[in-house]
Design a protein around this motif. Structure first.
Motif, PDB file in Angstrom:
ATOM      1  N   GLY A 148       0.809  -1.209   0.000  1.00  0.00           N
ATOM      2  CA  GLY A 148       0.000   0.000   0.000  1.00  0.00           C
ATOM      3  C   GLY A 148       0.846   1.264   0.000  1.00  0.00           C
ATOM      4  N   MET A 149       1.888   1.281   0.828  1.00  0.00           N
ATOM      5  CA  MET A 149       2.778   2.447   0.876  1.00  0.00           C
ATOM      6  C   MET A 149       3.527   2.612  -0.452  1.00  0.00           C
ATOM      7  SD  MET A 149       2.295   4.062   3.614  1.00  0.00           S
ATOM      8  CE  MET A 149       3.664   5.177   3.668  1.00  0.00           C
ATOM      9  N   LYS A 150       3.901   1.505  -1.053  1.00  0.00           N
ATOM     10  CA  LYS A 150       4.573   1.569  -2.353  1.00  0.00           C
ATOM     11  C   LYS A 150       3.649   2.193  -3.397  1.00  0.00           C
ATOM     12  CE  LYS A 150       6.821  -1.456  -5.717  1.00  0.00           C
ATOM     13  NZ  LYS A 150       7.159  -2.841  -6.055  1.00  0.00           N
TER      14      LYS A 150
ATOM     15  N   ILE B   5       6.056  14.150   3.844  1.00  0.00           N
ATOM     16  CA  ILE B   5       5.926  13.655   5.218  1.00  0.00           C
ATOM     17  C   ILE B   5       6.302  12.177   5.285  1.00  0.00           C
ATOM     18  CG2 ILE B   5       4.252  13.130   7.043  1.00  0.00           C
ATOM     19  CD1 ILE B   5       2.783  15.729   6.202  1.00  0.00           C
ATOM     20  N   ILE B   6       5.853  11.396   4.316  1.00  0.00           N
ATOM     21  CA  ILE B   6       6.183   9.968   4.269  1.00  0.00           C
ATOM     22  C   ILE B   6       7.691   9.777   4.148  1.00  0.00           C
ATOM     23  CG2 ILE B   6       5.999   7.876   2.848  1.00  0.00           C
ATOM     24  CD1 ILE B   6       3.105   8.762   2.199  1.00  0.00           C
ATOM     25  N   GLU B   7       8.334  10.521   3.260  1.00  0.00           N
ATOM     26  CA  GLU B   7       9.778  10.395   3.075  1.00  0.00           C
ATOM     27  C   GLU B   7      10.547  10.831   4.318  1.00  0.00           C
ATOM     28  OE1 GLU B   7      10.430  12.611  -0.488  1.00  0.00           O
ATOM     29  OE2 GLU B   7       9.787  10.956  -1.785  1.00  0.00           O
ATOM     30  N   GLU B   8      10.072  11.883   4.974  1.00  0.00           N
ATOM     31  CA  GLU B   8      10.725  12.346   6.203  1.00  0.00           C
ATOM     32  C   GLU B   8      10.611  11.279   7.298  1.00  0.00           C
ATOM     33  OE1 GLU B   8       9.963  15.808   9.514  1.00  0.00           O
ATOM     34  OE2 GLU B   8       9.511  16.260   7.419  1.00  0.00           O
ATOM     35  N   ASN B   9       9.443  10.673   7.411  1.00  0.00           N
ATOM     36  CA  ASN B   9       9.235   9.616   8.395  1.00  0.00           C
ATOM     37  C   ASN B   9      10.133   8.412   8.114  1.00  0.00           C
ATOM     38  OD1 ASN B   9       8.005   8.290  10.588  1.00  0.00           O
ATOM     39  ND2 ASN B   9       6.517   7.322   9.235  1.00  0.00           N
TER      40      ASN B   9
ATOM     41  N   LEU C 286       1.308   9.490  -5.774  1.00  0.00           N
ATOM     42  CA  LEU C 286       1.305  10.882  -5.333  1.00  0.00           C
ATOM     43  C   LEU C 286       2.186  11.742  -6.231  1.00  0.00           C
ATOM     44  CD1 LEU C 286       1.546  10.526  -1.452  1.00  0.00           C
ATOM     45  CD2 LEU C 286      -0.391  11.395  -2.755  1.00  0.00           C
ATOM     46  N   PRO C 287       1.795  12.987  -6.462  1.00  0.00           N
ATOM     47  CA  PRO C 287       2.660  13.888  -7.233  1.00  0.00           C
ATOM     48  C   PRO C 287       3.945  14.197  -6.460  1.00  0.00           C
ATOM     49  CG  PRO C 287       0.578  14.977  -6.633  1.00  0.00           C
ATOM     50  CD  PRO C 287       0.533  13.600  -6.093  1.00  0.00           C
TER      51      PRO C 287
END
Length: 84
Positions: free
Chosen positions: A41-43, A58-62, A49-50
């Protein structure tokens, strides 16, 4: 997997039958299925997402924080081993 564990628990006639293998197999399947589903799902979210999306940043920072935490933990373990 749970089906195999269930059938295995039913093969012996001399022993009392229990549901423990079935329960363990069910929870194991749920855990691995959940992890696999979350990963896929995350993949998919990252792909859809653009590039300028705030959610993507936010996902990449996490994920970066998790990697740094993992590297720090691994470094602590290796330092502890080297001190022995």
């Amino acid at each position: 997997m749970s089906g195999r564990m269930w059938s295995k628990s039913r093969q012996t006639l001399g022993k009392k039958r229990t549901a423990i293998p079935t329960i363990l197999g069910t929870f194991t399947g749920l855990a691995f299925g959940g992890l696999l589903g979350m990963s896929q799902g995350m993949k998919k979210i990252r792909q859809e997402l653009p590039k300028d999306s705030q959610l993507l940043s936010i996902i990449e920072e996490n994920e970066q924080l998790k990697r740094e935490e993992m590297n720090q933990s691994l470094g602590n373990v290796l330092d502890h081993r080297n001190q022995k």
